[in-house]
Design an enzyme around this catalytic site. Structure first.
Site, mmCIF file in Angstrom:
data_model
loop_
_atom_site.group_PDB
_atom_site.id
_atom_site.type_symbol
_atom_site.label_atom_id
_atom_site.label_comp_id
_atom_site.label_asym_id
_atom_site.label_seq_id
_atom_site.Cartn_x
_atom_site.Cartn_y
_atom_site.Cartn_z
ATOM 1 N N ASP A 1 0.772 -0.885 -0.241
ATOM 2 C CA ASP A 1 0.033 0.514 -0.220
ATOM 3 C C ASP A 1 0.645 0.981 0.103
ATOM 4 O OD1 ASP A 1 -2.416 -1.663 -0.202
ATOM 5 O OD2 ASP A 1 -2.357 -1.424 2.140
ATOM 6 N N TYR B 1 6.220 -7.682 9.891
ATOM 7 C CA TYR B 1 5.254 -6.577 9.616
ATOM 8 C C TYR B 1 6.044 -5.872 11.006
ATOM 9 C CZ TYR B 1 3.012 -7.495 4.983
ATOM 10 O OH TYR B 1 2.165 -7.539 4.207
ATOM 11 N N ASP C 1 -7.775 2.443 8.081
ATOM 12 C CA ASP C 1 -5.797 2.435 8.095
ATOM 13 C C ASP C 1 -5.710 4.529 8.069
ATOM 14 O OD1 ASP C 1 -6.105 3.715 5.234
ATOM 15 O OD2 ASP C 1 -5.036 2.708 4.606
ATOM 16 N N ARG D 1 -4.176 -4.092 7.963
ATOM 17 C CA ARG D 1 -4.867 -3.367 8.187
ATOM 18 C C ARG D 1 -6.837 -3.418 8.594
ATOM 19 N NH1 ARG D 1 -7.094 -0.189 2.728
ATOM 20 N NH2 ARG D 1 -5.703 -1.853 1.258
#
Length: 317
Positions: A55, A83, A97, A197
């Site tokens: 993203d 992550y 988000d 997310r």
């Protein structure tokens, strides 16, 4: 077209015909397509593709294939990813988000660490996850995010994913004077197809206060980590200085990503000319590598044959 531009376009690529992998540490605000386009200009070749998207808000590891290594991308075993992220509890957004419109705000200051840990445990392991509405998943041939942005109601089906690690590194309580938020710095290791997310959204929903992602950094894709990566600015500086540009040449990339079968020169010749080898009992896709360390082909066994799924070094190249 100006003379200077025409001259630039006639310059040869800065990598050989086999190419390799370029591991980029993507900056925030860039789309994966932006990174590919910039890399094409820096390497002076159109043969650049990416394995999986990241993203625009996110930073970190993005795997690019260059020249012939673009054909590796569909074979790379990039099934696990890692992550670091920040989740804000107490606010929901339309995109799950920080880039989306706020849909609800709820005081989260009452949440205890024990409550948060219990709900995180429910989102760890093999779970069913509904992807984010603005994901790149196709619905009747069109990306979900395109339909959502056009004002359509998008309903995506839950699908199985695996969250092997979901750890809280730090908690910060934010008091704005009107609302109390809880920010969680987390580390997540998960299967490909997991939306971080969506984890933030679901954690907030389970806690009754809503949640969204405020920061995301991918630290690993399969075997490729930030240690392999460099930023586009660093890549541009290397190109200007005439330094090597690839993170891993095609041989190193193949040996890093696949199990290896050592082969003879005669077997290499067979594979380069489209023939198959006898199987040796290795499961899945693996690399056939000659005595000099060159990757010749990716093989997969079926019955009495170990056949090529990709010839890395065909006889005509």
């Amino acid at each position: 077209m100006g003379a200077a531009q025409a001259k630039r376009e006639k310059l040869p690529p800065l990598v050989d015909a086999y190419g390799g992998l370029l591991i980029i540490d993507k900056d925030g605000g860039w789309t994966s397509h932006d990174v590919v386009a910039k890399s094409r200009r820096l390497l002076r070749t159109k043969k650049v593709g990416h394995a999986g998207t990241l993203d625009p808000m996110a930073t970190g590891v993005l795997v690019l294939g260059v020249e012939r290594a673009t054909k590796l991308l569909g074979q790379l075993i990039l099934t696990t990813k890692a992550y670091t992220a920040t989740i804000r509890l107490g606010r929901s957004t339309i995109t799950d988000d920080a880039e989306g419109e706020v849909t609800a705000t709820t005081d989260a200051g009452h949440l205890t660490d024990a409550e948060i840990a219990t709900r995180i445990a429910e989102l760890t392991g093999d779970i069913q996850q509904v992807p984010a509405t603005v994901s790149a998943i196709k619905v009747n041939g069109e990306r979900a995010y395109a339909r959502a942005r056009a004002g359509e109601e998008v309903e995506l089906a839950a699908r199985p994913v695996t969250v092997s690690r979901f750890d809280v590194l730090a908690r910060r309580d934010i008091d704005t004077g009107t609302t109390r938020f809880v920010d969680l710095d987390v580390e997540v290791e998960c299967s490909s197809g997991t939306y971080i997310r969506a984890l933030a959204r679901d954690l907030g929903e389970k806690l009754g206060v809503g949640g969204h992602l405020t920061a995301l950094r991918r630290t690993r894709v399969g075997p490729f980590t930030l240690e392999h990566a460099r930023t586009l600015d660093q890549l541009a500086a290397a190109a200007e200085a005439g330094e090597p540009l690839l993170s891993l040449d095609i041989d190193t990339a193949v040996r890093t990503a696949f199990p290896v079968r050592d082969i003879t020169d005669a077997q290499a010749g067979d594979l380069r000319n489209g023939r198959w080898l006898d199987p040796i009992g290795l499961p899945g896709v693996y690399a056939a590598v000659d005595a000099s360390g060159h990757a010749i082909a990716l093989l997969q066994e079926s019955g009495k044959r170990a056949s090529s799924v990709m010839v890395v070094r065909p006889a005509n190249l």
